[in-house]
Write an enzyme that holds these catalytic residues in place. Sequence first.
Site, PDB file in Angstrom:
ATOM      1  N   TYR A  88       0.846  -1.201   0.000  1.00  0.00           N
ATOM      2  CA  TYR A  88       0.000   0.000   0.000  1.00  0.00           C
ATOM      3  C   TYR A  88       0.882   1.252   0.000  1.00  0.00           C
ATOM      4  O   TYR A  88       1.215   1.783   1.050  1.00  0.00           O
ATOM      5  CB  TYR A  88      -0.895   0.016   1.235  1.00  0.00           C
ATOM      6  CG  TYR A  88      -1.704  -1.245   1.419  1.00  0.00           C
ATOM      7  CD1 TYR A  88      -2.792  -1.523   0.590  1.00  0.00           C
ATOM      8  CD2 TYR A  88      -1.399  -2.145   2.430  1.00  0.00           C
ATOM      9  CE1 TYR A  88      -3.536  -2.678   0.761  1.00  0.00           C
ATOM     10  CE2 TYR A  88      -2.148  -3.304   2.615  1.00  0.00           C
ATOM     11  CZ  TYR A  88      -3.200  -3.566   1.772  1.00  0.00           C
ATOM     12  OH  TYR A  88      -3.939  -4.712   1.951  1.00  0.00           O
TER      13      TYR A  88
ATOM     14  N   TRP B 143      -8.525   5.602   6.846  1.00  0.00           N
ATOM     15  CA  TRP B 143      -8.625   5.257   8.279  1.00  0.00           C
ATOM     16  C   TRP B 143      -7.296   4.782   8.843  1.00  0.00           C
ATOM     17  O   TRP B 143      -7.054   4.896  10.026  1.00  0.00           O
ATOM     18  CB  TRP B 143      -9.793   4.321   8.586  1.00  0.00           C
ATOM     19  CG  TRP B 143      -9.676   2.856   8.247  1.00  0.00           C
ATOM     20  CD1 TRP B 143      -8.930   2.281   7.274  1.00  0.00           C
ATOM     21  CD2 TRP B 143     -10.365   1.782   8.919  1.00  0.00           C
ATOM     22  NE1 TRP B 143      -9.129   0.914   7.263  1.00  0.00           N
ATOM     23  CE2 TRP B 143     -10.003   0.578   8.266  1.00  0.00           C
ATOM     24  CE3 TRP B 143     -11.256   1.702   9.982  1.00  0.00           C
ATOM     25  CZ2 TRP B 143     -10.499  -0.673   8.640  1.00  0.00           C
ATOM     26  CZ3 TRP B 143     -11.751   0.459  10.358  1.00  0.00           C
ATOM     27  CH2 TRP B 143     -11.379  -0.705   9.694  1.00  0.00           C
ATOM     28  N   ASP B 144      -6.387   4.316   7.974  1.00  0.00           N
ATOM     29  CA  ASP B 144      -5.037   3.993   8.448  1.00  0.00           C
ATOM     30  C   ASP B 144      -4.421   5.233   9.095  1.00  0.00           C
ATOM     31  O   ASP B 144      -3.757   5.154  10.129  1.00  0.00           O
ATOM     32  CB  ASP B 144      -4.131   3.557   7.282  1.00  0.00           C
ATOM     33  CG  ASP B 144      -4.624   2.286   6.603  1.00  0.00           C
ATOM     34  OD1 ASP B 144      -5.751   2.306   6.095  1.00  0.00           O
ATOM     35  OD2 ASP B 144      -3.879   1.284   6.585  1.00  0.00           O
TER      36      ASP B 144
ATOM     37  N   GLY C  34     -13.672  -0.640   4.978  1.00  0.00           N
ATOM     38  CA  GLY C  34     -12.409  -0.937   5.644  1.00  0.00           C
ATOM     39  C   GLY C  34     -12.177  -2.435   5.752  1.00  0.00           C
ATOM     40  O   GLY C  34     -11.068  -2.880   5.972  1.00  0.00           O
TER      41      GLY C  34
ATOM     42  N   ASP D 186     -12.626  -5.029   3.426  1.00  0.00           N
ATOM     43  CA  ASP D 186     -12.931  -5.185   2.002  1.00  0.00           C
ATOM     44  C   ASP D 186     -13.700  -6.435   1.595  1.00  0.00           C
ATOM     45  O   ASP D 186     -14.689  -6.357   0.901  1.00  0.00           O
ATOM     46  CB  ASP D 186     -11.629  -5.172   1.192  1.00  0.00           C
ATOM     47  CG  ASP D 186     -10.817  -3.921   1.429  1.00  0.00           C
ATOM     48  OD1 ASP D 186     -11.104  -3.195   2.396  1.00  0.00           O
ATOM     49  OD2 ASP D 186      -9.897  -3.681   0.636  1.00  0.00           O
TER      50      ASP D 186
ATOM     51  N   ARG E  70      -6.375 -13.323  -0.625  1.00  0.00           N
ATOM     52  CA  ARG E  70      -6.965 -12.052  -1.082  1.00  0.00           C
ATOM     53  C   ARG E  70      -8.365 -12.292  -1.652  1.00  0.00           C
ATOM     54  O   ARG E  70      -8.779 -13.423  -1.862  1.00  0.00           O
ATOM     55  CB  ARG E  70      -6.067 -11.447  -2.180  1.00  0.00           C
ATOM     56  CG  ARG E  70      -4.660 -11.170  -1.756  1.00  0.00           C
ATOM     57  CD  ARG E  70      -4.510  -9.986  -0.853  1.00  0.00           C
ATOM     58  NE  ARG E  70      -5.023  -8.753  -1.432  1.00  0.00           N
ATOM     59  CZ  ARG E  70      -5.004  -7.571  -0.815  1.00  0.00           C
ATOM     60  NH1 ARG E  70      -4.527  -7.466   0.401  1.00  0.00           N
ATOM     61  NH2 ARG E  70      -5.499  -6.502  -1.389  1.00  0.00           N
TER      62      ARG E  70
ATOM     63  N   TYR F  14      -7.474 -12.654   4.666  1.00  0.00           N
ATOM     64  CA  TYR F  14      -7.826 -11.244   4.789  1.00  0.00           C
ATOM     65  C   TYR F  14      -8.962 -10.988   5.776  1.00  0.00           C
ATOM     66  O   TYR F  14      -8.815 -11.300   6.959  1.00  0.00           O
ATOM     67  CB  TYR F  14      -8.210 -10.813   3.379  1.00  0.00           C
ATOM     68  CG  TYR F  14      -7.855  -9.417   2.987  1.00  0.00           C
ATOM     69  CD1 TYR F  14      -6.748  -8.769   3.460  1.00  0.00           C
ATOM     70  CD2 TYR F  14      -8.670  -8.745   2.072  1.00  0.00           C
ATOM     71  CE1 TYR F  14      -6.454  -7.471   3.046  1.00  0.00           C
ATOM     72  CE2 TYR F  14      -8.370  -7.459   1.649  1.00  0.00           C
ATOM     73  CZ  TYR F  14      -7.266  -6.829   2.146  1.00  0.00           C
ATOM     74  OH  TYR F  14      -6.995  -5.570   1.736  1.00  0.00           O
ATOM     75  N   TRP F  15     -10.099 -10.501   5.332  1.00  0.00           N
ATOM     76  CA  TRP F  15     -11.186 -10.182   6.266  1.00  0.00           C
ATOM     77  C   TRP F  15     -12.173 -11.339   6.408  1.00  0.00           C
ATOM     78  O   TRP F  15     -13.310 -11.150   6.809  1.00  0.00           O
ATOM     79  CB  TRP F  15     -11.926  -8.920   5.812  1.00  0.00           C
ATOM     80  CG  TRP F  15     -11.064  -7.690   5.894  1.00  0.00           C
ATOM     81  CD1 TRP F  15     -10.413  -7.091   4.860  1.00  0.00           C
ATOM     82  CD2 TRP F  15     -10.731  -6.928   7.065  1.00  0.00           C
ATOM     83  NE1 TRP F  15      -9.695  -6.006   5.300  1.00  0.00           N
ATOM     84  CE2 TRP F  15      -9.879  -5.878   6.650  1.00  0.00           C
ATOM     85  CE3 TRP F  15     -11.054  -7.037   8.422  1.00  0.00           C
ATOM     86  CZ2 TRP F  15      -9.362  -4.931   7.535  1.00  0.00           C
ATOM     87  CZ3 TRP F  15     -10.539  -6.089   9.305  1.00  0.00           C
ATOM     88  CH2 TRP F  15      -9.705  -5.054   8.855  1.00  0.00           C
TER      89      TRP F  15
ATOM     90  N   GLU G  21       0.042  -7.451   9.052  1.00  0.00           N
ATOM     91  CA  GLU G  21      -1.237  -6.821   8.742  1.00  0.00           C
ATOM     92  C   GLU G  21      -2.367  -7.550   9.479  1.00  0.00           C
ATOM     93  O   GLU G  21      -3.261  -6.950  10.032  1.00  0.00           O
ATOM     94  CB  GLU G  21      -1.436  -6.895   7.225  1.00  0.00           C
ATOM     95  CG  GLU G  21      -2.587  -6.088   6.683  1.00  0.00           C
ATOM     96  CD  GLU G  21      -2.650  -6.152   5.157  1.00  0.00           C
ATOM     97  OE1 GLU G  21      -1.778  -6.799   4.538  1.00  0.00           O
ATOM     98  OE2 GLU G  21      -3.578  -5.554   4.587  1.00  0.00           O
TER      99      GLU G  21
HETATM  100  C1  GLC Z   1      -6.869  -2.864   2.785  1.00  0.00           C
HETATM  101  C2  GLC Z   1      -7.731  -2.940   4.031  1.00  0.00           C
HETATM  102  C3  GLC Z   1      -8.122  -1.556   4.459  1.00  0.00           C
HETATM  103  C4  GLC Z   1      -6.871  -0.716   4.649  1.00  0.00           C
HETATM  104  C5  GLC Z   1      -5.998  -0.740   3.415  1.00  0.00           C
HETATM  105  C6  GLC Z   1      -4.656  -0.066   3.629  1.00  0.00           C
HETATM  106  O1  GLC Z   1      -7.552  -2.349   1.734  1.00  0.00           O
HETATM  107  O2  GLC Z   1      -8.861  -3.704   3.787  1.00  0.00           O
HETATM  108  O3  GLC Z   1      -8.852  -1.584   5.635  1.00  0.00           O
HETATM  109  O4  GLC Z   1      -7.238   0.574   4.950  1.00  0.00           O
HETATM  110  O5  GLC Z   1      -5.748  -2.058   3.056  1.00  0.00           O
HETATM  111  O6  GLC Z   1      -4.028  -0.568   4.739  1.00  0.00           O
END
Ligand code: GLC
Length: 727
Positions: A32, A38-39, A171, A173, A208, A365-366, A409
């Site tokens: 990223y 929100w990070d 957030g 995803d 992912r 992931y989520w 993460e």
């Molecule tokens: C992914 C996460 C998201 C976060 C981003 C950057 O997209 O799902 O929550 O903000 O990564 O860390």
Amino acid sequence: MSRIFDRYVSKAREILSRNWTGSYTKPSPSLYPHQWNWDTGFIAIGKAHYDTREAEAELRALFSAQWSNGMLPQIVFNPEALGHYFPEPDFWRTDRSPHAPAGKMTSGITMPPLHAVAVEKILLNTRNQAKLEPFLQWIYPRILALHEYLYRERCPNGDGLVFIRHPWESGIDNSPAWDPPLQAMEIDSKALPPYTRKDTDHVAAWMRPTDRDYDRYVFLVDLFRTLQYDEKEIRQRCPFLIADPLFNSILCRANRSLSNIAEAIGQDPSVPLQWEAATAEGIRDRLWCPERRNFYPFDMVSGNLIYEDTSSGFLPLYAGAATRDQADALYQRIDSLSFCALHQGNCYTIPNYDTRAEGFERANYWRGPVWININWMLADGLARYGYNLKADSLRRDLLQLPIRFGFHEYFDSFTGTGYGSDDFSWTAALFIDLVQEYYRQAPAGRPLRRAFRALTAPAVILNSGTKLPSCPPNELAGELMKSIREMRRDFYDDRRGVVDYASLKGSEAFQHYRTLTNGLRMFDPGDLASEDERLAFWINLYNTVVVDGIVTLDVHRSVLEAPGFFRRARYLIGGRTFSPDDMEHGILRRNARPFGKPFKPFGPLDPRREWMIGSLDPRIHFALVCGSRSCAPIDYYDAGNLNAQLEEAARSFINSSEVMVFPEKKRVLLSEIFKWYEKDFGGRSGIIHFIRRYHASGEIGSYLGAHGPDLQFEYLFYDWNLNRWGR
Ligand code: GLC
């Protein structure tokens, strides 16, 4: 702070400084590369503890890209880092919107609005509030505009609930909760604009979202750009409009922070407070399913709640939006095998998805792993409702996971293995916050003055009342134990490990107990028949003299407020006085010297020696409750069931955040109780043996068996804050 925490806080700071680009911190080194919404909030929360200026800069950078309609983009792109991520500005085409900021490249969606919480954290931690004032004045109207945008454009029913219009806005995803609405979207994949994913260049594809999901993500972005980001059009045409408990809970909580910021800069806090109330009500009424007793996302397109048990449904605790009954139901679910029960062993709490659900995927992931940011919010929410033991177990895991497995993460709930990106910024930032908030040693104050006041403060005999109990002397012990049990039932909350001192003080039950204690003046503990009866009697009495002392001496925040508390508060028993110290070190520890004190409690001729317990049982240290957060939860000890109860007390303590074993570091981090009473456990090897006996994790047990003698001990700061309800 213990050395190991010190070292890892330094490591966390190094990660944040490596990911710092000069104007913002990247979420991670490569996966990223841009600035995420929100990070930035989480990162600023960590930095608030040691670098106000950078924490401020992070938020300034983000809000500099705010849209003119108030929307704060999910991503602000770094022009120098393009080419490694999808979708980038050429795909978003936000230039088609009249609201997009000139000279900035952003995505066209938003994210959970945590910013006010971060700003409040900066405000609470700054050493110079006056210097912060210009920043507060700058950011306040911007956050207000963001919240206004959400209520104006995203709250079509006027019920306080705002919707997200893309899974990336959540957030979380690829949460399993998005499967039903995404599946319901009829799309023609062949008609999609061509695109190439970049995320799977960095992380294995099976961790992912699927290509099928990606097609839908892309479809939505394509729709937004085609509609030129017109909110009204999007509301009418978007097939994905969800009121999510996570997003709304963060918004709700952020409104409270925003009102506090307003007050700090002399603005009217009433608008954010009204928003907070409206969203809390919306969450409580519209996102709650009474049959399933959980909160769920509401799909505004289908008109249904989405019944997937993810951790998003627990976030109303963080917002303070859940009723007591709702909170209790959430707690039941959180503390179950589905989400890792307290002391379940071999499980890190709280995974993002029900571990027993068919679609649970431990590394994806989520869709299953443990995420630090969610748990950080949940620990706060659980503590807010008084579920202190559970909050504590979350914090233990939040600290253990990065130390043992790296600043990843996300993590495997069963093995702790770290997944996704390494050196992840919010994992580092929230680690710092947690250590600073909960394990920072209180400044020692003026130890000499305190010691002097402790020695000179007069003793208080708590059972000197004139009213005597009506029961015959041989029934007094039984009556007293009964009354302690009743007070415990009504005013102590063992699940939460706390006492409602205020209600107890005014209660009849307490007056009755006080009357019974007056009878102790004529009572001979030597009359207690068995060793177990004596042990249970003294443990229960210790725990209650402490509660009595807290109530009578009007202790509010910590027993340390009352100098010499454990020596001063006393009962007269059979003509001899007993402080908590006398009961603990004299009777229960068989006249052993208290840690750091020069003398044993009883001199050679002290008649109280005759009542000493037959042999010292180290498990008492987890049964004696000293009115503080780091002590064990209060229980009532029943002579008939004493052994099983002491076993349970020891097991609970060993599996709490007061004991952490780090095999990779050859270290054990443990409560100072083990330092103070090392001898009672039979020295260091005895301590290892004791931990091994009670630890829920088989893996840790065998490790201790094989490597126990090589381990280094480090001690945790003892939290002397009162174990009262609430924070
Ligand atoms: C992914 C996460 C998201 C976060 C981003 C950057 O997209 O799902 O929550 O903000 O990564 O860390």
